[in-house]
Write an enzyme that holds these catalytic residues in place. Structure first.
Site, PDB file in Angstrom:
ATOM      1  N   GLU A 187       0.757  -1.213   0.161  1.00 47.82           N
ATOM      2  CA  GLU A 187      -0.044  -0.057  -0.005  1.00 47.82           C
ATOM      3  C   GLU A 187       0.995   1.283   0.034  1.00 47.82           C
ATOM      4  OE1 GLU A 187      -4.309  -1.463   1.927  1.00 47.82           O
ATOM      5  OE2 GLU A 187      -2.831  -0.684   3.233  1.00 47.82           O
ATOM      6  N   GLU A 292      -6.336  -7.075  -1.904  1.00 45.15           N
ATOM      7  CA  GLU A 292      -6.981  -6.868  -0.627  1.00 45.15           C
ATOM      8  C   GLU A 292      -8.607  -6.601  -0.695  1.00 45.15           C
ATOM      9  OE1 GLU A 292      -5.125  -4.988   2.700  1.00 45.15           O
ATOM     10  OE2 GLU A 292      -3.181  -5.838   2.042  1.00 45.15           O
TER      11      GLU A 292
END
Length: 391
Positions: A187, A292
Site C-alpha cells: 500500500e 486486498e
C-alpha cells in the site's frame, strides 16, 4: 493493510453477548440464500475464469502452527486452512514478510514465510510474496524503516533494498518455492521507507532519482533471481490515476497493478471498480488484481478486540450475512473478470483465517482478532459459504 483498533461502546457491550449473538447471526433464512445465489449465478460463472483466485493467509502460521488452532470444513471435518482453501479452488496464497518482526509477529518472519511457502506449493497452489520493507505493518499511514536500516543514507537504502530482496529471493529459490508474484512494498500510496522515499501522488517531489530508484532496485533484484515472476505495485483504494501516471513519468518498473478495495473506506460501487481498473490497465498496458478485500458476514464478535469492519461496509443488496458475503465476493470477481482483454486477472481476500484465536478473553487485536466478523469462518471456525465464491 494495518489493523486499526476500534473501541467498543457501552451499548455494544450491553446488547451483544457472545453466545446468543453467535446463535442469531449464523442462522440464516434459506429463502435469502436462494434469492442471492440465484441473482449471482451468472456472476459466479464469469468469476470462475479468473487467473488468480487468492487469499492472504499469513495468520495461519500463528493460529495453526504456533497456537495449535483447528479449522473445519463446512461439514465439520477438521482440516488445515491451506487444505480448506485448496478444496474451494483457491489457487493463490499471499504471504507477508517483515524484515525483523518482534516475538508476537513471527508469522511475518522469513523463517515462517519459507515454511508456509513450502506448504502452499506442496498443495499445488501458487504463492505471492508481499515485501513490507519494515519491521511492522506498512500502509498509507505508516511506512517505518526497519530499525537496522534507520541510519542508512539514500544510496545505502537503495543498495540494501537490492541485497535484502536478492537474499530473500535466493532463499526461496533454494527450497524450490518460486513466488508467482512479488509486491515491492505494501500500500505504497505515499511511498515507503519514510522519510527517505516518501512521496505524494500529487507532486513530483522525491520521485526522480529517489523513489524511482528504490522501486526499480527491488524490481531488478526479483527479476535477477526469478525472471518470470511478476512484480506488483500495490495502491490502497482505486483512485490511483496520479500515482500510476507518475510511475509512468519517472520510469518505475512493474508488471501488475494491485489495489486494496474495502467498501468501508474505498467506496461501494462495483461500477467504479470496473471503470477505474479498466482505465488504468488500458492507459498503461498492465493487468490488475484486487489484492486486498473483505466483507463482514456479521456485526457480532467473540473477543473484545474491537472489529475493524462493521455496518459501514454495507452495500445495498449485499446483507451482512454469510450469503451476502458470498454474493459480494462473486460480484467483485465477476467485475474484475469482465475488464476487457483479460486485464483483470485476480481477487485476493485478506485474512479469511484471522479468527478470535484466543477465545473471548482477548481485549486487543495484538492478542486476538479485530477481523473475526469478516473471516470466511464462523465463530466455531467452520468454513462459511463464502468459500464457494472461489469455485
Amino acid at each position: 493493510m494495518k489493523k486499526y483498533i476500534v473501541t467498543m461502546s457501552a451499548v455494544w457491550l450491553l446488547v451483544f453477548f457472545v453466545g446468543c449473538q453467535q446463535e442469531v447471526v449464523i442462522e440464516e433464512k434459506s429463502a435469502e440464500n436462494e434469492t442471492i445465489q440465484s441473482e449471482q449465478a451468472s456472476a459466479n460463472a464469469r468469476a470462475s475464469g479468473l487467473t488468480y483466485r487468492g487469499m492472504d493467509l499469513s495468520f495461519a502460521y500463528k493460529i495453526e502452527t504456533q497456537r495449535g488452532g483447528k479449522f473445519y470444513y463446512a461439514n465439520g471435518t477438521a482440516g488445515t486452512v491451506f487444505d480448506i482453501a485448496k478444496s474451494a479452488n483457491v489457487n493463490l496464497v499471499r504471504l507477508r514478510l517483515w524484515v525483523n518482526p518482534d516475538a508476537n509477529h513471527k508469522e511475518c518472519s522469513l523463517a515462517a514465510v519459507k515454511e508456509q511457502a513450502k506448504k502452499v506449493v506442496a498443495k499445488g497452489m501458487q504463492f505471492m510474496l508481499t515485501l513490507h520493507y519494515s519491521d511492522t505493518w506498512a500502509d498509507p499511514g505508516t511506512q517505518t524503516k526497519p530499525a537496522a536500516w534507520s541510519s542508512l543514507t539514500q544510496q545505502q537504502l537503495i543498495d540494501k533494498i537490492w541485497s535484502y530482496t536478492t537474499d530473500v529471493m535466493n532463499q526461496l529459490k533454494s527450497q524450490g518455492t518460486t513466488p508467482i508474484i512479488v509486491q515491492i512494498g505494501n500500500e505504497i500510496n505515499a511511498g515507503f521507507l519514510w522519510p527517505t522515499f516518501k512521496v505524494s501522488a500529487d507532486s513530483d517531489t522525491n520521485w526522480d532519482n529517489s523513489f524511482e530508484y528504490a522501486i526499480n532496485s527491488g524490481y531488478n533484484a526479483v527479476k535477477a533471481v526469478f525472471p518470470n515472476t511478476k512484480v506488483m505495485l500495490h495502491y490502497a483504494g482505486i483512485w490511483a490515476d496520479n500515482f500510476f501516471w507518475r510511475c509512468s513519468k519517472f520510469g518505475i518498473q512493474y508488471d501488475i497493478m494491485g489495489f486494496s478495495w474495502y467498501p468501508q473506506w474505498h467506496g461501494k460501487s462495483f461500477t467504479d471498480v470496473y471503470n477505474q481498473l479498466n482505465n488504468l490497465t488500458s492507459w498503461y498496458s498492465k493487468t490488475a488484481i484486487v489484492v486486498e478485500t473483505a466483507y463482514p458476514w456479521t456485526t457480532g464478535y467473540v473477543d473484545q478486540a474491537g472489529n475493524v469492519l462493521g455496518s459501514g461496509s454495507l452495500i445495498s443488496g449485499y446483507p451482512l450475512t454469510p450469503a451476502g458475503q458470498q454474493a459480494f465476493l462473486e460480484q467483485l470477481m465477476a467485475t474484475v473478470k469482465s475488464i476487457p482483454n483479460n486485464r483483470g486477472v485476480g481477487v485476493v481476500y485478506w485474512e479469511p483465517d484471522w479468527t478470535a484465536y484466543n477465545g473471548s478473553s482477548a481485549t486487543d487485536w495484538e492478542n486476538g482478532s479485530s477481523w473475526e466478523n469478516a473471516t470466511l469462518f464462523d465463530f466455531s471456525w467452520k468454513a462459511l459459504q463464502g468459500f464457494s465464491a472461489f469455485n
